[in-house]
Design an enzyme around this catalytic site. Structure first.
Site, PDB file in Angstrom:
ATOM      1  N   LYS A  68      -7.811 -11.646  20.918  1.00 41.90           N
ATOM      2  CA  LYS A  68      -7.725 -10.645  19.848  1.00 41.90           C
ATOM      3  C   LYS A  68      -8.618  -9.424  20.087  1.00 41.90           C
ATOM      4  O   LYS A  68      -8.297  -8.325  19.628  1.00 41.90           O
ATOM      5  CB  LYS A  68      -8.048 -11.279  18.489  1.00 41.90           C
ATOM      6  CG  LYS A  68      -6.988 -12.262  18.023  1.00 41.90           C
ATOM      7  CD  LYS A  68      -7.243 -12.724  16.600  1.00 41.90           C
ATOM      8  CE  LYS A  68      -6.127 -13.648  16.121  1.00 41.90           C
ATOM      9  NZ  LYS A  68      -6.273 -14.002  14.702  1.00 41.90           N
ATOM     10  N   ASP A 105      -3.570  -9.600  10.191  1.00 40.41           N
ATOM     11  CA  ASP A 105      -4.295 -10.712   9.568  1.00 40.41           C
ATOM     12  C   ASP A 105      -4.879 -10.319   8.220  1.00 40.41           C
ATOM     13  O   ASP A 105      -4.880 -11.112   7.277  1.00 40.41           O
ATOM     14  CB  ASP A 105      -5.437 -11.187  10.473  1.00 40.41           C
ATOM     15  CG  ASP A 105      -4.972 -12.137  11.569  1.00 40.41           C
ATOM     16  OD1 ASP A 105      -3.897 -12.751  11.411  1.00 40.41           O
ATOM     17  OD2 ASP A 105      -5.688 -12.270  12.580  1.00 40.41           O
TER      18      ASP A 105
END
Length: 270
Positions: A68, A105
């Protein structure tokens, strides 16, 4: 005829439920496209993005652990949310074909909290990694009160709170959870194959919410303890489906059929 496709990448990747989620939506909407899981090791990340950038049928990818943060180096443009969080979980093609990095997210995490009044109220978050960054970004946007951040590296946790303009303190994992309106586990602790997460929730009031982003198992020890006390709980599938919905629209230009979430959850739990 070649089909458009998107993917999820990670190391490991076998546990990912993303192909089932996107596949369900593609089939429901009758979209002729694919969504795949691809195992990408850290030393192959640059090659992966170079190859996919050259493939016009590739619409983008979701990104899971441990890529990420490292994936930031391989996109040509970052959305503001990605810059603020310092991690991306989604890459898609922009208008001119350039790769754009963003983070869905935060939106996926925040969606199930809309039914609770958390503004100005104390919150506890466990974890300051890629998911923890997205969680804290979302909580800052909600305007929660002081945040107690549990993290192995206390200095890193304090720096993250400061960078996001959040009033709070960082403490080592293992301390008792202070009274507050919300507790969030933003780590992989408690996940199948990972160390357990032992938390003392006894100080939480009866109107507190306990949220665990882990979805395997869906009933984590933390959620079980919260439910035993009659506290409101939110499981990891809520965030997983929510973040996937934002990414799906970026990849395929269609709104996923969220009215069928109940059917989707049942499929994911089989």
């Amino acid at each position: 005829m070649a089909r458009h496709y998107a993917e999820v990448i990670g190391d490991p990747i076998g546990h990912s439920k993303s192909p089932k989620i996107h596949g369900f939506w593609l089939e429901t909407l009758g979209i002729a496209a694919d969504y795949r899981a691809v195992h990408v090791r850290p030393d192959a990340l640059a090659t992966y993005f170079a190859e996919r950038r050259a493939d016009p049928d590739w619409r983008g990818c979701n990104i899971t652990v441990p890529h990420k943060i490292a994936s930031l180096a391989h996109v040509g443009e970052q959305r503001d949310v990605a810059t603020a969080i310092g991690a991306i979980n989604t890459v898609f093609r922009g208008d001119q074909g350039a790769l754009v990095g963003t983070n869905t997210d935060a939106a996926g995490f925040a969606a199930p909290l809309e039914r609770f009044d958390l503004a100005g109220k104390p919150v506890t978050v466990i974890g300051a990694g890629g998911a923890g960054r997205a969680v804290l970004y979302a909580l800052a946007r909600i305007g929660v009160g002081p945040v107690t951040l549990f993290n192995r590296d206390v200095e890193k946790g304090a720096a993250l709170l400061s960078s996001l303009g959040i009033d709070g303190r960082a403490v080592p994992i293992g301390q008792a959870v202070p009274p507050g309106a919300l507790v969030v586990n933003a780590t992989s602790l408690g996940m199948t194959g990972q160390p357990p997460l032992a938390l003392d929730l006894s100080a939480l009031p009866q109107d507190a919410v306990v949220y665990d982003i882990v979805y395997a198992p869906l009933e984590t020890d933390m959620l079980a303890a919260a439910r035993a006390r009659g506290l409101a709980t939110i499981d990891g599938l809520e965030m997983l489906i929510g973040q996937a919905a934002v990414a799906f629209e970026l990849f395929f230009g269609a709104v996923p059929p969220r009215e069928r979430d109940g059917e989707l959850r049942a499929m994911l739990l089989r």
